[in-house]
Every structure is written in C-alpha cells, then in structure tokens.
Scaffold this motif. Sequence first.
Motif, PDB file in Angstrom:
ATOM      1  N   ALA A   1      -7.784  11.563  -8.422  1.00 39.06           N
ATOM      2  CA  ALA A   1      -6.797  11.441  -7.349  1.00 39.06           C
ATOM      3  C   ALA A   1      -6.946  10.118  -6.611  1.00 39.06           C
ATOM      4  CB  ALA A   1      -6.938  12.603  -6.366  1.00 39.06           C
ATOM      5  N   ALA A   2      -5.852   9.689  -6.006  1.00 38.74           N
ATOM      6  CA  ALA A   2      -5.845   8.498  -5.161  1.00 38.74           C
ATOM      7  C   ALA A   2      -5.224   8.853  -3.824  1.00 38.74           C
ATOM      8  CB  ALA A   2      -5.069   7.373  -5.822  1.00 38.74           C
ATOM      9  N   ALA A   3      -5.963   8.626  -2.745  1.00 36.49           N
ATOM     10  CA  ALA A   3      -5.415   8.842  -1.412  1.00 36.49           C
ATOM     11  C   ALA A   3      -4.456   7.712  -1.051  1.00 36.49           C
ATOM     12  CB  ALA A   3      -6.542   8.929  -0.381  1.00 36.49           C
ATOM     13  N   PHE A   4      -4.838   6.506  -1.465  1.00 29.24           N
ATOM     14  CA  PHE A   4      -4.000   5.323  -1.262  1.00 29.24           C
ATOM     15  C   PHE A   4      -3.984   4.515  -2.544  1.00 29.24           C
ATOM     16  CE2 PHE A   4      -5.823   6.270   2.922  1.00 29.24           C
ATOM     17  CZ  PHE A   4      -4.680   6.334   3.706  1.00 29.24           C
ATOM     18  N   LEU A   5      -2.868   3.840  -2.792  1.00 25.92           N
ATOM     19  CA  LEU A   5      -2.758   2.926  -3.924  1.00 25.92           C
ATOM     20  C   LEU A   5      -2.610   1.514  -3.372  1.00 25.92           C
ATOM     21  CD1 LEU A   5      -0.316   4.938  -6.244  1.00 25.92           C
ATOM     22  CD2 LEU A   5      -2.805   4.757  -6.423  1.00 25.92           C
ATOM     23  N   LEU A   6      -3.581   0.668  -3.679  1.00 29.65           N
ATOM     24  CA  LEU A   6      -3.559  -0.724  -3.234  1.00 29.65           C
ATOM     25  C   LEU A   6      -3.352  -1.600  -4.461  1.00 29.65           C
ATOM     26  CD1 LEU A   6      -6.645  -0.593  -0.819  1.00 29.65           C
ATOM     27  CD2 LEU A   6      -4.227  -0.409  -0.209  1.00 29.65           C
ATOM     28  N   GLY A   7      -2.099  -1.830  -4.811  1.00 24.69           N
ATOM     29  CA  GLY A   7      -1.806  -2.561  -6.028  1.00 24.69           C
ATOM     30  C   GLY A   7      -2.255  -1.753  -7.231  1.00 24.69           C
ATOM     31  N   SER A   8      -3.172  -2.340  -8.024  1.00 25.17           N
ATOM     32  CA  SER A   8      -3.693  -1.638  -9.201  1.00 25.17           C
ATOM     33  C   SER A   8      -4.959  -0.852  -8.876  1.00 25.17           C
ATOM     34  CB  SER A   8      -3.997  -2.645 -10.312  1.00 25.17           C
ATOM     35  OG  SER A   8      -4.964  -3.592  -9.875  1.00 25.17           O
TER      36      SER A   8
ATOM     37  N   MET B   1       2.041  20.793 -12.379  1.00 27.93           N
ATOM     38  CA  MET B   1       1.559  21.412 -11.143  1.00 27.93           C
ATOM     39  C   MET B   1       0.339  20.687 -10.588  1.00 27.93           C
ATOM     40  SD  MET B   1       1.926  25.495 -11.977  1.00 27.93           S
ATOM     41  CE  MET B   1       1.059  25.905 -10.452  1.00 27.93           C
ATOM     42  N   LEU B   2      -0.416  20.008 -11.458  1.00 30.70           N
ATOM     43  CA  LEU B   2      -1.641  19.340 -11.023  1.00 30.70           C
ATOM     44  C   LEU B   2      -1.471  17.838 -10.884  1.00 30.70           C
ATOM     45  CD1 LEU B   2      -4.315  21.267 -13.151  1.00 30.70           C
ATOM     46  CD2 LEU B   2      -3.686  21.634 -10.761  1.00 30.70           C
ATOM     47  N   GLN B   3      -0.246  17.355 -10.940  1.00 32.28           N
ATOM     48  CA  GLN B   3      -0.033  15.911 -10.856  1.00 32.28           C
ATOM     49  C   GLN B   3      -0.401  15.349  -9.487  1.00 32.28           C
ATOM     50  OE1 GLN B   3       0.615  13.844 -13.465  1.00 32.28           O
ATOM     51  NE2 GLN B   3       0.265  15.791 -14.511  1.00 32.28           N
ATOM     52  N   PHE B   4      -0.407  16.194  -8.460  1.00 32.09           N
ATOM     53  CA  PHE B   4      -0.754  15.695  -7.125  1.00 32.09           C
ATOM     54  C   PHE B   4      -2.217  15.272  -7.050  1.00 32.09           C
ATOM     55  CE2 PHE B   4      -2.185  20.009  -6.994  1.00 32.09           C
ATOM     56  CZ  PHE B   4      -3.179  20.077  -6.038  1.00 32.09           C
ATOM     57  N   ILE B   5      -3.073  15.751  -7.970  1.00 30.21           N
ATOM     58  CA  ILE B   5      -4.468  15.293  -8.007  1.00 30.21           C
ATOM     59  C   ILE B   5      -4.712  14.394  -9.218  1.00 30.21           C
ATOM     60  CG2 ILE B   5      -5.357  17.301  -6.767  1.00 30.21           C
ATOM     61  CD1 ILE B   5      -6.374  18.324  -9.516  1.00 30.21           C
ATOM     62  N   ARG B   6      -3.647  13.981  -9.887  1.00 29.07           N
ATOM     63  CA  ARG B   6      -3.773  13.070 -11.039  1.00 29.07           C
ATOM     64  C   ARG B   6      -2.847  11.875 -10.839  1.00 29.07           C
ATOM     65  NH1 ARG B   6      -3.469  17.973 -15.505  1.00 29.07           N
ATOM     66  NH2 ARG B   6      -5.652  18.643 -15.329  1.00 29.07           N
ATOM     67  N   ASN B   7      -3.015  11.224  -9.709  1.00 31.08           N
ATOM     68  CA  ASN B   7      -2.104  10.148  -9.345  1.00 31.08           C
ATOM     69  C   ASN B   7      -2.775   8.788  -9.247  1.00 31.08           C
ATOM     70  OD1 ASN B   7      -3.606  10.987  -7.085  1.00 31.08           O
ATOM     71  ND2 ASN B   7      -2.081  10.208  -5.661  1.00 31.08           N
ATOM     72  N   ALA B   8      -4.053   8.701  -9.642  1.00 32.19           N
ATOM     73  CA  ALA B   8      -4.762   7.424  -9.561  1.00 32.19           C
ATOM     74  C   ALA B   8      -4.302   6.489 -10.679  1.00 32.19           C
ATOM     75  CB  ALA B   8      -6.268   7.656  -9.648  1.00 32.19           C
TER      76      ALA B   8
ATOM     77  N   MET C   1       0.846  -1.201   0.000  1.00 38.21           N
ATOM     78  CA  MET C   1       0.000   0.000   0.000  1.00 38.21           C
ATOM     79  C   MET C   1       0.879   1.247   0.000  1.00 38.21           C
ATOM     80  SD  MET C   1      -2.924   1.278   2.696  1.00 38.21           S
ATOM     81  CE  MET C   1      -1.753   1.711   3.980  1.00 38.21           C
ATOM     82  N   ALA C   2       0.560   2.171  -0.899  1.00 38.63           N
ATOM     83  CA  ALA C   2       1.307   3.429  -0.986  1.00 38.63           C
ATOM     84  C   ALA C   2       0.397   4.580  -0.571  1.00 38.63           C
ATOM     85  CB  ALA C   2       1.817   3.651  -2.411  1.00 38.63           C
ATOM     86  N   VAL C   3       0.868   5.389   0.377  1.00 38.84           N
ATOM     87  CA  VAL C   3       0.115   6.558   0.838  1.00 38.84           C
ATOM     88  C   VAL C   3       0.570   7.770   0.042  1.00 38.84           C
ATOM     89  CG1 VAL C   3      -0.488   7.991   2.818  1.00 38.84           C
ATOM     90  CG2 VAL C   3      -0.022   5.557   3.134  1.00 38.84           C
ATOM     91  N   GLU C   4      -0.388   8.449  -0.576  1.00 38.34           N
ATOM     92  CA  GLU C   4      -0.094   9.608  -1.413  1.00 38.34           C
ATOM     93  C   GLU C   4      -0.233  10.901  -0.606  1.00 38.34           C
ATOM     94  OE1 GLU C   4       0.802   9.488  -4.826  1.00 38.34           O
ATOM     95  OE2 GLU C   4       1.112   7.406  -4.233  1.00 38.34           O
ATOM     96  N   PRO C   5       0.441  11.974  -1.044  1.00 38.43           N
ATOM     97  CA  PRO C   5       0.325  13.256  -0.328  1.00 38.43           C
ATOM     98  C   PRO C   5      -1.110  13.731  -0.165  1.00 38.43           C
ATOM     99  CG  PRO C   5       2.153  13.334  -1.864  1.00 38.43           C
ATOM    100  CD  PRO C   5       1.469  12.030  -2.108  1.00 38.43           C
ATOM    101  N   ILE C   6      -1.931  13.529  -1.205  1.00 36.28           N
ATOM    102  CA  ILE C   6      -3.311  13.989  -1.080  1.00 36.28           C
ATOM    103  C   ILE C   6      -4.082  13.132  -0.075  1.00 36.28           C
ATOM    104  CG2 ILE C   6      -4.287  12.583  -2.957  1.00 36.28           C
ATOM    105  CD1 ILE C   6      -5.939  15.122  -3.683  1.00 36.28           C
TER     106      ILE C   6
END
Length: 473
Positions: free
Chosen positions: A38-45, A191-198, A1-6
Amino acid sequence: MAVEPIGIFAVLLGLYCLALGLDATIKAFVVMTIFGAAAAFLLGSASVQPAHLFLLFVAIAAFRDRENARLAVKTLGFGQPGFWLACLVVYGALSAYFSPRIFEDASIIVPLGVSEHPLSGGVVRLGPVSSNLTQTVYLAADLACFAMVVAVGSTLKGFQALVVGLIAYAFFNVIFAILDLTTSAIGAQDMLQFIRNAQYTFHENDKVNGMKRIVGSWPESSAFAGTTLGIFGFTGTMWLCRRKSEWTGPFALISFVLIVLSTSSTGLFAAPICLMILYCTALLRCGSRKDSSHSTAVVILTPPLAALAALVVLLQQDIYATVYNYVDLLLLSKQTSSSAVTRGSWNIYGLQNFIDTFGLGVGLGTARTSSFPVALLSNVGIPGTLFFLLFAMTAFAPANQPSRTLASDIRLSARNGCLCLLVGSLVAGPTVDLGLLFFILAGLAASRPASDGVSAPFLTLRGGGDQMTGKPA
C-alpha cells in the motif's frame, strides 16, 4: 503528490490513537507494517507506505514523555545497538551520495529501477540513481523505528503493547491471506486494490500449476512468505515458552502452513531452517522448569513424528509424487529457470561491484541483488557490513538478567523472529533495508523493561505469575 484513501485512513487512525495514548499508537503502528503493498502518498514514482507515515504519530506519542526521548537517545550511545545502526545509516547516506560519483563508470550494476522489469536482467554503468535517496530515507526510518521501540519497551506497559501488536499482526496476516485466496477464487480481486496501490510490480494473480500464489497484503508471494517467516519465528517461540499460547500456538501453525502453501521458493527453502531454529530453542528450554512442557513435548515427539511422516510419504506413491512435484517445481527445477539464472546474475554483479569499489560499496540503494549479505557488500561494502554485524550482536545479546523470565522469553521470541527474517533474506534480499517489522522485533529483543508498577495487565500474557520472574504467584 497524490493522497490515497488508505493514507487518509492512516492519518485518521493516527489522530485517534494519539487521543488514546502511546500504547494504542504503538499497537496500531506494528499492525500497519502489514500493508507492504500500500501507499499512503504517491510522490512521483515513489510510494510512502502507511507504516512509514504512522512513524510520525509514534514519535509524537512517545516523545510527549521526556523519559522516552532520553531512552531513545540513550540507545544511540557508543556501544549500544542504536549507535552501530546509526553508523550504518550515516555511512549509507554518505556512500549513497559519493560512491556512485567517485566510482562512476567503474562497474556494471543492476539498478533498483530494474524492478519495473524484474526479470529483464538489465544492467547499466555505475552512477547515481533515484533509489539512492529513497533507500537512505527507508534506512533512516528503520533507525527511528528501532530507537522508539527500545524506548517504548523500557516499561512493562510498553513492552506488553509491542507484544500485543505483534500478535495482532499475526492475526491480520492470516486474515489477509484468506481474503487473498477467497477474492481470487470468486474473481473479486479488485476488492483489495485499496491496499495494492503502491508503485510496485504486482504479482497478485500469478498461479503455479493451478495453485494461487498467496500474496496477502504484499506485492508478491516471496514478500508475503518472507515476512510471515518472522511472525512464525516469534509466535512459535512464544508458544514454546508458554506465553499467550492459546493465541501464539494456532498463529504459528497457520503461518507455517501458509508459508509452505504460498508457492514461494523463499518460503519453502527457509521454512525447514526456521523449524530447526525453533527445535534448538526447545532443546535449550526443555526439562529445566515446570513451564517447559511445550518445549519438552516438541523435543520428544518431533523425531518420531518426523520419521513417521517421512515413512508415510515414501510408502504412499500418490503422496510422494505430490510432495516431490511440489518441491521440484519450487526448489529443484527452479535453480535452472530463467528467473533463478537472472537473480543469480544479480548476485554476481553485486559481488563484482564490491570488488570494483575496493570493498567500499557502490552506495546505498545503488544496486539490486538477490541476497541480503550480497546487498550489504555491494552497496555499503565492508564498513557497512561491519556496522550491521555489530548492531545485530549488540541488539540480540542476552540481557544481564535472570533467564526464563517473562521479559527474557519475549526477547528470545523477538530474536528468533529476526533470525527467521534473516534466513528468508538470504535468498530474497534485494536491498540493505530489511523492513520495519525486522527493526520492531530487533527493538523488542534489545528492550530492557523495568518494573513501573504496571504489572496486572502484563501478566495476562501468561495468566498469572510474578511480574519479573514469571514464576507462579
């Protein structure tokens, strides 16, 4: 599991809102649904969106009060809209597990996994897929969202918080659209990649005939236009009802312009239908009360202004050519494009899935389509489709209360917002999940606020009047 800044931001905001109380938490939750890319957490795919994470904070804030918990459970009672939605969730969950196994190899599906190559047209034999689980979780989250919104909306203070949250959503939706256009123009899209990380396929840099496709805080233009349709329906109706018109009017106008300029075929197809929904609403309201001036003006002025605009377009060759080319590019010629052919084939496969499973469906989350009604039939079959229709009928049914009150006007606005979202999903609805924004609006439409003594702040929605009737004080 990866925790994202957002994700960290969502947790910190959630804790802060919990300290402030339920009103702040529900407002923040409504706005958080805007982060569709955006993704708050990444759980695999799989990606956990910030709004789905924030549901936990809404639940904690709401269920501190046992009365809210009781009301949330009450909406799940037999005959209530939450009951039929719960039936859809239960049937969907059972079908997600059993149908792909019972009907294995009995049909050809376009799996949701094909989103990695959305125009590949890839098909596979019917069988279990990973999206069976994820779509079940999303639909369960929709049910929880709906039940909590109905519970929160049972008080005037909570009802007001939901309305303020939706108006704030409209504001931030416009801001992100402007940021999207601006960063693209100056080459600063990162600049907007922090909300385009899903873990989605993104089309944030696509252009059509040199025009930037507006995606805002969403992965693609059709998703932006589809959700903006709902906000346009809500704010447009609020303006017709003269509720917070100094905000809702400009947001409705700007939202409509953004839909048309988004270069989304979904938006361009659905926008005229949504305008007709608003015009019919104005027809029903005009002339019956002193506060129906906006509706009356729309009914009287729309036909001559529409005729004048049509004459200008027809008589001015440059304008006509520009309008025709734009419509032809996005709608007329689009019907023969490879994209339209591929998406049309998804619906053909979806209808065949419905037939091959004897009307029971291939299972929630199993197959991808390009239209919400086809998604219902192909995934959850006749039972799931009936459950959704019963949910919609009960959630959008008029209340047994005087019409033209403050609460009834807001419920009408929420219903129109849902209808506009459904219009968009007719041409771009890949799954049974309509998204949290739809169920927030549906929950608001189904809410029946009772006087709780908290009326003064609520009356600022209109600027004065009786708390239940909306008549001048």
